[in-house]
Design a protein around this motif. Structure first.
Motif, mmCIF file in Angstrom:
data_model
loop_
_atom_site.group_PDB
_atom_site.id
_atom_site.type_symbol
_atom_site.label_atom_id
_atom_site.label_comp_id
_atom_site.label_asym_id
_atom_site.label_seq_id
_atom_site.Cartn_x
_atom_site.Cartn_y
_atom_site.Cartn_z
ATOM 1 N N SER A 142 0.822 -1.208 0.000
ATOM 2 C CA SER A 142 0.000 0.000 0.000
ATOM 3 C C SER A 142 0.852 1.252 0.000
ATOM 4 O O SER A 142 0.550 2.231 -0.657
ATOM 5 N N SER A 143 1.974 1.207 0.760
ATOM 6 C CA SER A 143 2.870 2.363 0.835
ATOM 7 C C SER A 143 3.540 2.594 -0.511
ATOM 8 O O SER A 143 3.686 3.717 -0.981
ATOM 9 N N VAL B 268 11.099 19.291 -7.904
ATOM 10 C CA VAL B 268 11.791 18.754 -6.730
ATOM 11 C C VAL B 268 10.918 17.731 -6.022
ATOM 12 O O VAL B 268 11.382 16.665 -5.608
ATOM 13 N N GLN B 269 9.631 18.056 -5.909
ATOM 14 C CA GLN B 269 8.724 17.100 -5.276
ATOM 15 C C GLN B 269 8.646 15.803 -6.061
ATOM 16 O O GLN B 269 8.624 14.703 -5.487
ATOM 17 N N ALA B 270 8.604 15.911 -7.377
ATOM 18 C CA ALA B 270 8.553 14.710 -8.209
ATOM 19 C C ALA B 270 9.809 13.862 -8.038
ATOM 20 O O ALA B 270 9.750 12.627 -8.011
ATOM 21 N N GLN B 271 10.960 14.523 -7.938
ATOM 22 C CA GLN B 271 12.224 13.814 -7.818
ATOM 23 C C GLN B 271 12.327 13.030 -6.497
ATOM 24 O O GLN B 271 12.847 11.912 -6.460
ATOM 25 N N PHE B 272 11.801 13.618 -5.403
ATOM 26 C CA PHE B 272 12.000 13.013 -4.075
ATOM 27 C C PHE B 272 10.728 12.405 -3.479
ATOM 28 O O PHE B 272 10.739 11.962 -2.332
ATOM 29 N N ALA B 273 9.638 12.394 -4.232
ATOM 30 C CA ALA B 273 8.357 11.913 -3.689
ATOM 31 C C ALA B 273 8.446 10.476 -3.197
ATOM 32 O O ALA B 273 7.992 10.144 -2.096
ATOM 33 N N SER B 274 9.022 9.596 -3.998
ATOM 34 C CA SER B 274 9.073 8.176 -3.611
ATOM 35 C C SER B 274 9.956 7.963 -2.383
ATOM 36 O O SER B 274 9.622 7.163 -1.493
ATOM 37 N N LYS B 275 11.070 8.697 -2.302
ATOM 38 C CA LYS B 275 11.956 8.547 -1.145
ATOM 39 C C LYS B 275 11.286 9.071 0.134
ATOM 40 O O LYS B 275 11.383 8.451 1.197
ATOM 41 N N ASN B 276 10.602 10.220 0.019
ATOM 42 C CA ASN B 276 9.902 10.764 1.187
ATOM 43 C C ASN B 276 8.780 9.834 1.642
ATOM 44 O O ASN B 276 8.569 9.631 2.840
ATOM 45 N N ALA B 277 8.072 9.274 0.671
ATOM 46 C CA ALA B 277 6.984 8.358 1.018
ATOM 47 C C ALA B 277 7.516 7.120 1.719
ATOM 48 O O ALA B 277 6.912 6.622 2.679
ATOM 49 N N LEU C 274 10.305 6.879 3.527
ATOM 50 C CA LEU C 274 10.726 7.235 4.888
ATOM 51 C C LEU C 274 9.516 7.429 5.809
ATOM 52 O O LEU C 274 9.548 7.030 6.982
ATOM 53 N N THR C 275 8.470 8.029 5.283
ATOM 54 C CA THR C 275 7.256 8.232 6.088
ATOM 55 C C THR C 275 6.628 6.905 6.480
ATOM 56 O O THR C 275 6.195 6.706 7.620
ATOM 57 N N ALA C 276 6.596 5.976 5.529
ATOM 58 C CA ALA C 276 6.027 4.655 5.818
ATOM 59 C C ALA C 276 6.837 3.933 6.891
ATOM 60 O O ALA C 276 6.276 3.311 7.805
ATOM 61 N N LYS C 277 8.162 4.011 6.789
ATOM 62 C CA LYS C 277 9.016 3.379 7.800
ATOM 63 C C LYS C 277 8.818 4.025 9.164
ATOM 64 O O LYS C 277 8.771 3.340 10.196
ATOM 65 N N SER C 278 8.692 5.349 9.182
ATOM 66 C CA SER C 278 8.497 6.062 10.445
ATOM 67 C C SER C 278 7.166 5.677 11.087
ATOM 68 O O SER C 278 7.092 5.443 12.299
ATOM 69 N N ASP C 279 6.117 5.589 10.272
ATOM 70 C CA ASP C 279 4.806 5.195 10.800
ATOM 71 C C ASP C 279 4.856 3.780 11.375
ATOM 72 O O ASP C 279 4.246 3.487 12.417
ATOM 73 N N LEU D 107 16.277 7.099 10.920
ATOM 74 C CA LEU D 107 15.363 7.656 9.918
ATOM 75 C C LEU D 107 15.384 9.178 9.926
ATOM 76 O O LEU D 107 15.321 9.827 8.878
ATOM 77 N N THR D 108 15.476 9.737 11.121
ATOM 78 C CA THR D 108 15.532 11.198 11.234
ATOM 79 C C THR D 108 16.770 11.740 10.524
ATOM 80 O O THR D 108 16.703 12.766 9.825
ATOM 81 N N GLU D 109 17.893 11.037 10.700
ATOM 82 C CA GLU D 109 19.124 11.453 10.023
ATOM 83 C C GLU D 109 18.970 11.326 8.506
ATOM 84 O O GLU D 109 19.417 12.199 7.745
ATOM 85 N N GLN D 110 18.328 10.241 8.042
ATOM 86 C CA GLN D 110 18.106 10.072 6.608
ATOM 87 C C GLN D 110 17.207 11.174 6.067
ATOM 88 O O GLN D 110 17.439 11.698 4.966
ATOM 89 N N GLN D 111 16.167 11.519 6.832
ATOM 90 C CA GLN D 111 15.259 12.579 6.408
ATOM 91 C C GLN D 111 15.980 13.921 6.344
ATOM 92 O O GLN D 111 15.745 14.717 5.422
ATOM 93 N N ASP D 112 16.885 14.151 7.300
ATOM 94 C CA ASP D 112 17.656 15.399 7.285
ATOM 95 C C ASP D 112 18.536 15.464 6.039
ATOM 96 O O ASP D 112 18.643 16.520 5.393
ATOM 97 N N ARG D 113 19.174 14.339 5.685
ATOM 98 C CA ARG D 113 20.024 14.316 4.484
ATOM 99 C C ARG D 113 19.185 14.528 3.226
ATOM 100 O O ARG D 113 19.588 15.240 2.298
ATOM 101 N N LEU D 114 18.010 13.926 3.199
ATOM 102 C CA LEU D 114 17.127 14.078 2.040
ATOM 103 C C LEU D 114 16.653 15.517 1.913
ATOM 104 O O LEU D 114 16.569 16.060 0.801
ATOM 105 N N THR D 115 16.349 16.132 3.037
ATOM 106 C CA THR D 115 15.932 17.536 3.014
ATOM 107 C C THR D 115 17.040 18.427 2.475
ATOM 108 O O THR D 115 16.792 19.364 1.695
ATOM 109 N N THR D 116 18.272 18.130 2.890
ATOM 110 C CA THR D 116 19.423 18.893 2.384
ATOM 111 C C THR D 116 19.559 18.738 0.874
ATOM 112 O O THR D 116 19.808 19.714 0.145
ATOM 113 N N GLN D 117 19.373 17.499 0.381
ATOM 114 C CA GLN D 117 19.460 17.262 -1.069
ATOM 115 C C GLN D 117 18.357 18.022 -1.808
ATOM 116 O O GLN D 117 18.591 18.586 -2.893
ATOM 117 N N GLN D 118 17.158 18.056 -1.237
ATOM 118 C CA GLN D 118 16.054 18.785 -1.854
ATOM 119 C C GLN D 118 16.359 20.275 -1.927
ATOM 120 O O GLN D 118 16.078 20.930 -2.941
#
Length: 500
Positions: free
Chosen positions: A5-6, A45-54, A56-61, A449-460
């Protein structure tokens, strides 16, 4: 296991954002107001990182749900053990002593005592008494100053004449110096109230009070502790005014009437005569505290009563709470929907709980007595829950009350239901291999995951900056091209008009 589903949601989001970006680009290029670089860059930018953000969100949930499940199970097993601890230590599941004549003596169990089958025959010949003394003469007011000086208080064993008057006292020698112990009580400008306060302040075993009669006259009253060795004398050893000696207590003292003598309780236990200094006795019948309330010419029977109803309710309540805990555990470890379906700590807890009904709760107990919950009539159903066979339980309590009480006692040797459940709780919440370790692992994963999200945010942010710069440059060139196009169109129009 991949969360289908994710993944589907991530793909849908990526496609949607990509279409939105393309639409923004086409729309912007077809207008004459220039390219909307902010909307365009944001969409790309959203299109490029949408799958990665999704992802990470699924893993966090998932980790949040796992931590919630661990917390729920830890609280459930801890609350279960705490409730059983309160029930067991409350004493209601142990046999209670019963006196055949409460007007002579009452009996209460001492914590941890095993009274099953206990019997005793007790006759109370005399109650323990305390020495009391009351001043002969009264004073007009309890606050009236009487005098100053020093009283000397002595405790010990008194002797009396045939008329009951005190003839002497053998004082105690608690410090072993060969001299009788005495307590000095200093009185300064003493009234009856302050004299009583000075005596009470010493806390030496004699209590003083001021009693006022119907006419408002005040008297000094003294009372010692019970027991023949708790008699006392009081002497004004320093009395400059000669007014304190009226409160002397002892041989030849006329100012205070000795209204009660210090004496031991005398009683017979199973035909053996004993004496005790108090009317509350805890060292005659094992596991029982006796409170003497009167005397008797015939023995009082002391027996024990098995708490059949309380034990039955305890077993039923235990099974009910167990099933609630098991239900939550089965929900969390469900192989398809459980948040903790692959958690080692939860699986170990499940195995420990399922083995509880067959666990030997009385190691070393007699072979012919119940030693497991199953032998009490606690049955395991096909779904793992427990149920109670009332007939089997009633028979077990009737035939082996001592064994059942032992199972639900506060033992220190590791036996009983409470020890077994505490052992399961300890293992289940362990930070080395239980749910405590699971919580540590999930929290660490969430931190990662928080560290990964921070790195992804920096890339965005970097991509946003780069695209913004590129499209700004492109926008400037397009604007220049449009300007040139406009100039050429105007020139062509001018040439065309000139030819006409």
């Amino acid at each position: 296991m991949t969360d289908v589903s994710s993944t589907s949601a991530a793909g849908t989001t990526t496609t949607s954002v990509t279409k939105s970006a393309a639409s923004a680009l086409l729309t912007s290029l077809n207008t004459g107001s220039g390219v909307d670089t902010d909307a365009l860059v944001t969409g790309l930018v959203q299109a490029q990182f949408a799958s990665k953000n999704a992802a990470l969100t699924a893993k966090s949930d998932k980790l949040t749900a796992q931590l919630s499940g661990v917390s729920t199970l830890k609280s459930a097993i801890t609350d279960f053990a705490a409730a059983l601890d309160t029930l067991v230590k409350g004493g209601t599941l142990q046999s209670q002593p019963v006196s055949s004549n409460a007007s002579v003596l009452t009996a209460t169990p001492i914590s941890g005592a095993k009274l099953t089958g206990m019997t005793a025959s007790i006759r109370v010949d005399r109650l323990a008494t305390a020495q009391t003394a009351v001043s002969v003469n009264s004073v007009a007011s309890k606050s009236e100053v009487i005098g100053s000086g020093t009283f000397t208080l002595k405790l010990g064993t008194a002797s009396y004449d045939a008329g009951g008057a005190m003839t002497g006292i053998t004082g105690t020698d608690a410090d072993g110096d060969g001299a009788e112990d005495t307590i000095a009580i200093d009185i300064t400008d003493g009234s009856l109230t302050s004299i009583a306060a000075a005596i009470n302040k010493k806390q030496a075993g004699v209590t003083a009070s001021v009693v006022t009669d119907a006419d408002g006259r005040a008297f000094l009253s003294l009372r010692g502790e019970t027991g023949s060795a708790k008699a006392f004398t009081l002497e004004a050893t320093s009395d400059p005014s000669g007014t304190l000696s009226q409160f002397n207590v002892g041989p030849n003292a006329a100012g205070m009437n000795v209204t009660g003598k210090a004496g031991n309780a005398v009683l017979s236990v199973d035909g053996i005569t004993v004496e005790r200094a108090s009317n509350s006795i805890s060292d005659l019948v094992e596991g029982v505290k006796l409170d003497l309330t009167g005397t008797s010419t015939t023995p009082v029977s002391l027996s024990s009563s098995v708490p059949t109803k309380a034990l039955t309710s305890a077993v039923e309540d235990f099974v009910y709470t167990y099933n609630l805990l098991l239900g939550e555990l089965q929900k969390q470890t469900d192989p398809i929907t459980g948040d903790l379906r692959g958690d080692t700590g939860a699986q170990n807890m499940m195995r420990s709980l399922k083995g509880l009904s067959l666990r030997d709760l009385l190691p070393g107990g007699a072979a012919d007595q119940p030693r497991t919950l199953a032998q009490l009539g606690v049955l395991t159903n096909r779904d793992g829950t427990l149920s109670v066979n009332s007939a089997t339980l009633s028979k077990a309590i009737a035939d082996h009350p001592g064994a059942i009480e032992a199972m639900f006692s506060n033992s220190s040797d590791g036996s009983g239901v409470l020890s077994a459940l505490n052992s399961i709780k300890l293992n289940a919440t362990s930070t080395l291999y239980g749910l405590g370790a699971s919580a540590t692992r999930y929290n660490q994963a969430k931190s990662d995951l928080t560290e990964q999200q921070d790195r992804l945010t920096t890339q965005q942010e970097k991509m946003t900056t780069r695209l913004t710069q590129q499209f700004a440059s492109m926008n400037a060139r397009v604007a220049a091209y449009k300007s040139t196009q406009t100039f050429m169109e105007n020139q062509i129009k001018a040439w065309t008009n000139g030819n006409n």
